[in-house]
Design a protein around this motif. Sequence first.
Motif, PDB file in Angstrom:
ATOM      1  N   ALA A 171      -3.683  -0.650  10.068  1.00  0.00           N
ATOM      2  CA  ALA A 171      -2.531  -0.657   9.163  1.00  0.00           C
ATOM      3  C   ALA A 171      -1.227  -0.517   9.940  1.00  0.00           C
ATOM      4  N   GLY A 172      -1.224   0.337  10.947  1.00  0.00           N
ATOM      5  CA  GLY A 172      -0.029   0.496  11.765  1.00  0.00           C
ATOM      6  C   GLY A 172       0.303  -0.758  12.549  1.00  0.00           C
ATOM      7  N   LEU A 173      -0.731  -1.407  13.090  1.00  0.00           N
ATOM      8  CA  LEU A 173      -0.504  -2.624  13.859  1.00  0.00           C
ATOM      9  C   LEU A 173       0.032  -3.755  12.983  1.00  0.00           C
ATOM     10  N   ALA A 174      -0.407  -3.789  11.708  1.00  0.00           N
ATOM     11  CA  ALA A 174       0.005  -4.869  10.808  1.00  0.00           C
ATOM     12  C   ALA A 174       1.316  -4.575  10.088  1.00  0.00           C
TER      13      ALA A 174
ATOM     14  N   PHE B 234       1.205 -18.014  -1.168  1.00  0.00           N
ATOM     15  CA  PHE B 234       1.161 -17.932   0.289  1.00  0.00           C
ATOM     16  C   PHE B 234       1.279 -16.518   0.829  1.00  0.00           C
ATOM     17  N   LEU B 235       1.504 -15.520  -0.015  1.00  0.00           N
ATOM     18  CA  LEU B 235       1.685 -14.145   0.448  1.00  0.00           C
ATOM     19  C   LEU B 235       1.033 -13.183  -0.539  1.00  0.00           C
ATOM     20  N   THR B 236       0.540 -12.055  -0.011  1.00  0.00           N
ATOM     21  CA  THR B 236      -0.082 -11.026  -0.846  1.00  0.00           C
ATOM     22  C   THR B 236       0.376  -9.660  -0.378  1.00  0.00           C
ATOM     23  N   LEU B 237       0.734  -8.798  -1.342  1.00  0.00           N
ATOM     24  CA  LEU B 237       1.067  -7.409  -1.039  1.00  0.00           C
ATOM     25  C   LEU B 237       0.367  -6.518  -2.052  1.00  0.00           C
ATOM     26  N   LEU B 238      -0.508  -5.638  -1.566  1.00  0.00           N
ATOM     27  CA  LEU B 238      -1.260  -4.707  -2.406  1.00  0.00           C
ATOM     28  C   LEU B 238      -0.787  -3.288  -2.137  1.00  0.00           C
ATOM     29  N   HIS B 239      -0.754  -2.467  -3.189  1.00  0.00           N
ATOM     30  CA  HIS B 239      -0.450  -1.063  -2.946  1.00  0.00           C
ATOM     31  C   HIS B 239      -1.078  -0.195  -4.037  1.00  0.00           C
ATOM     32  N   LEU B 240      -1.214   1.074  -3.734  1.00  0.00           N
ATOM     33  CA  LEU B 240      -1.822   2.057  -4.614  1.00  0.00           C
ATOM     34  C   LEU B 240      -0.725   2.883  -5.272  1.00  0.00           C
ATOM     35  N   ALA B 241      -0.735   2.972  -6.616  1.00  0.00           N
ATOM     36  CA  ALA B 241       0.303   3.727  -7.323  1.00  0.00           C
ATOM     37  C   ALA B 241      -0.116   3.879  -8.778  1.00  0.00           C
ATOM     38  N   PRO B 242       0.508   4.792  -9.528  1.00  0.00           N
ATOM     39  CA  PRO B 242       0.191   4.940 -10.950  1.00  0.00           C
ATOM     40  C   PRO B 242       0.506   3.664 -11.730  1.00  0.00           C
ATOM     41  N   ARG B 243      -0.110   3.552 -12.913  1.00  0.00           N
ATOM     42  CA  ARG B 243       0.149   2.408 -13.780  1.00  0.00           C
ATOM     43  C   ARG B 243       1.407   2.688 -14.610  1.00  0.00           C
TER      44      ARG B 243
ATOM     45  N   LEU C 171      -5.519  -1.085   1.843  1.00  0.00           N
ATOM     46  CA  LEU C 171      -4.771  -2.093   1.106  1.00  0.00           C
ATOM     47  C   LEU C 171      -3.715  -2.758   1.981  1.00  0.00           C
ATOM     48  N   THR C 172      -3.127  -2.003   2.890  1.00  0.00           N
ATOM     49  CA  THR C 172      -2.187  -2.600   3.842  1.00  0.00           C
ATOM     50  C   THR C 172      -2.894  -3.617   4.717  1.00  0.00           C
ATOM     51  N   VAL C 173      -4.067  -3.230   5.205  1.00  0.00           N
ATOM     52  CA  VAL C 173      -4.848  -4.149   6.044  1.00  0.00           C
ATOM     53  C   VAL C 173      -5.225  -5.392   5.252  1.00  0.00           C
ATOM     54  N   ARG C 174      -5.618  -5.242   4.001  1.00  0.00           N
ATOM     55  CA  ARG C 174      -6.008  -6.401   3.190  1.00  0.00           C
ATOM     56  C   ARG C 174      -4.814  -7.316   2.921  1.00  0.00           C
TER      57      ARG C 174
END
Length: 283
Positions: free
Chosen positions: A19-22, A62-71, A246-249
Amino acid sequence: MTGAEVSTGWVASLLPEAAGLAADSVDLIRALLVMGHILHADETTTRIGSVRHWLHVACTEFLTLLHLAPRSRAGANAGGVLPHYRGVLVHDSLSLYAGYTHCTHQLCGAHLIRELTAAGEDFPTQRRHQQIRWALAGLNTQAARVRAGKTAEIAPEALLLHLEAFHRGITVGLSEHPRAPGRKQSPARNLLERLRDQAHSILRSADAPRHVPFTNNSGERALRPVKTQLKISGCHQSEHGATAWLTVRSYPDSARKHGLSAFEAIHRAFTGNLWIPPIEQPA
């Protein structure tokens, strides 16, 4: 690669490092999503230990950003994209997205068609839900012909036919489902009012068929592999690990959309040749 067995713990220990590298690539992904013309947003559940949490996605073709958070809107804001976005946001009818007033909206037509199908099954003697569904599906078919290059635009007579069927179906449907006293209304009434009040956000894809998609399939596709992997591997054990995962994904999924394999993207991150998304994204 070598045939040597490695422990699950060792693999898990690499997640924070990966995750840090990406991180630089993911930061640029976030910035490019903010600047895009079309953005898909969606959410689904996951588990950390025995507690349910929410995954959010903001993505394009062409891009994806995933993160964990409340709904919640604050949870959606935590991804760092939606508060600054000014283009067309494609999403389901979840109320938290309505609060983003600095962008325009396209409600997912596939969700609406499923809701109309269910309402038609609940009221088989009423034809208005089927009429509205037919109108939406027909507009999507016409827009698909434009995107495929079969026609330059939706023919005015076809557009008028489907729009009249859509609006008349809502008007008659509302008369068949009058408002009840108080705030709480029937699901059928709520659906018809949403179709009436948000008609422009539902029909935007017919206004700009070359650019605005009818469905939120891109957002759903971005979440589907995540859900599948969770079913196979089980829940996360900590928020820290889930956030790193999720950062890695986000990184290899975006790279995959540009023709790189996940293995190649991760290999490049660990060998000092991080994949960076191009500033000029494909049209």
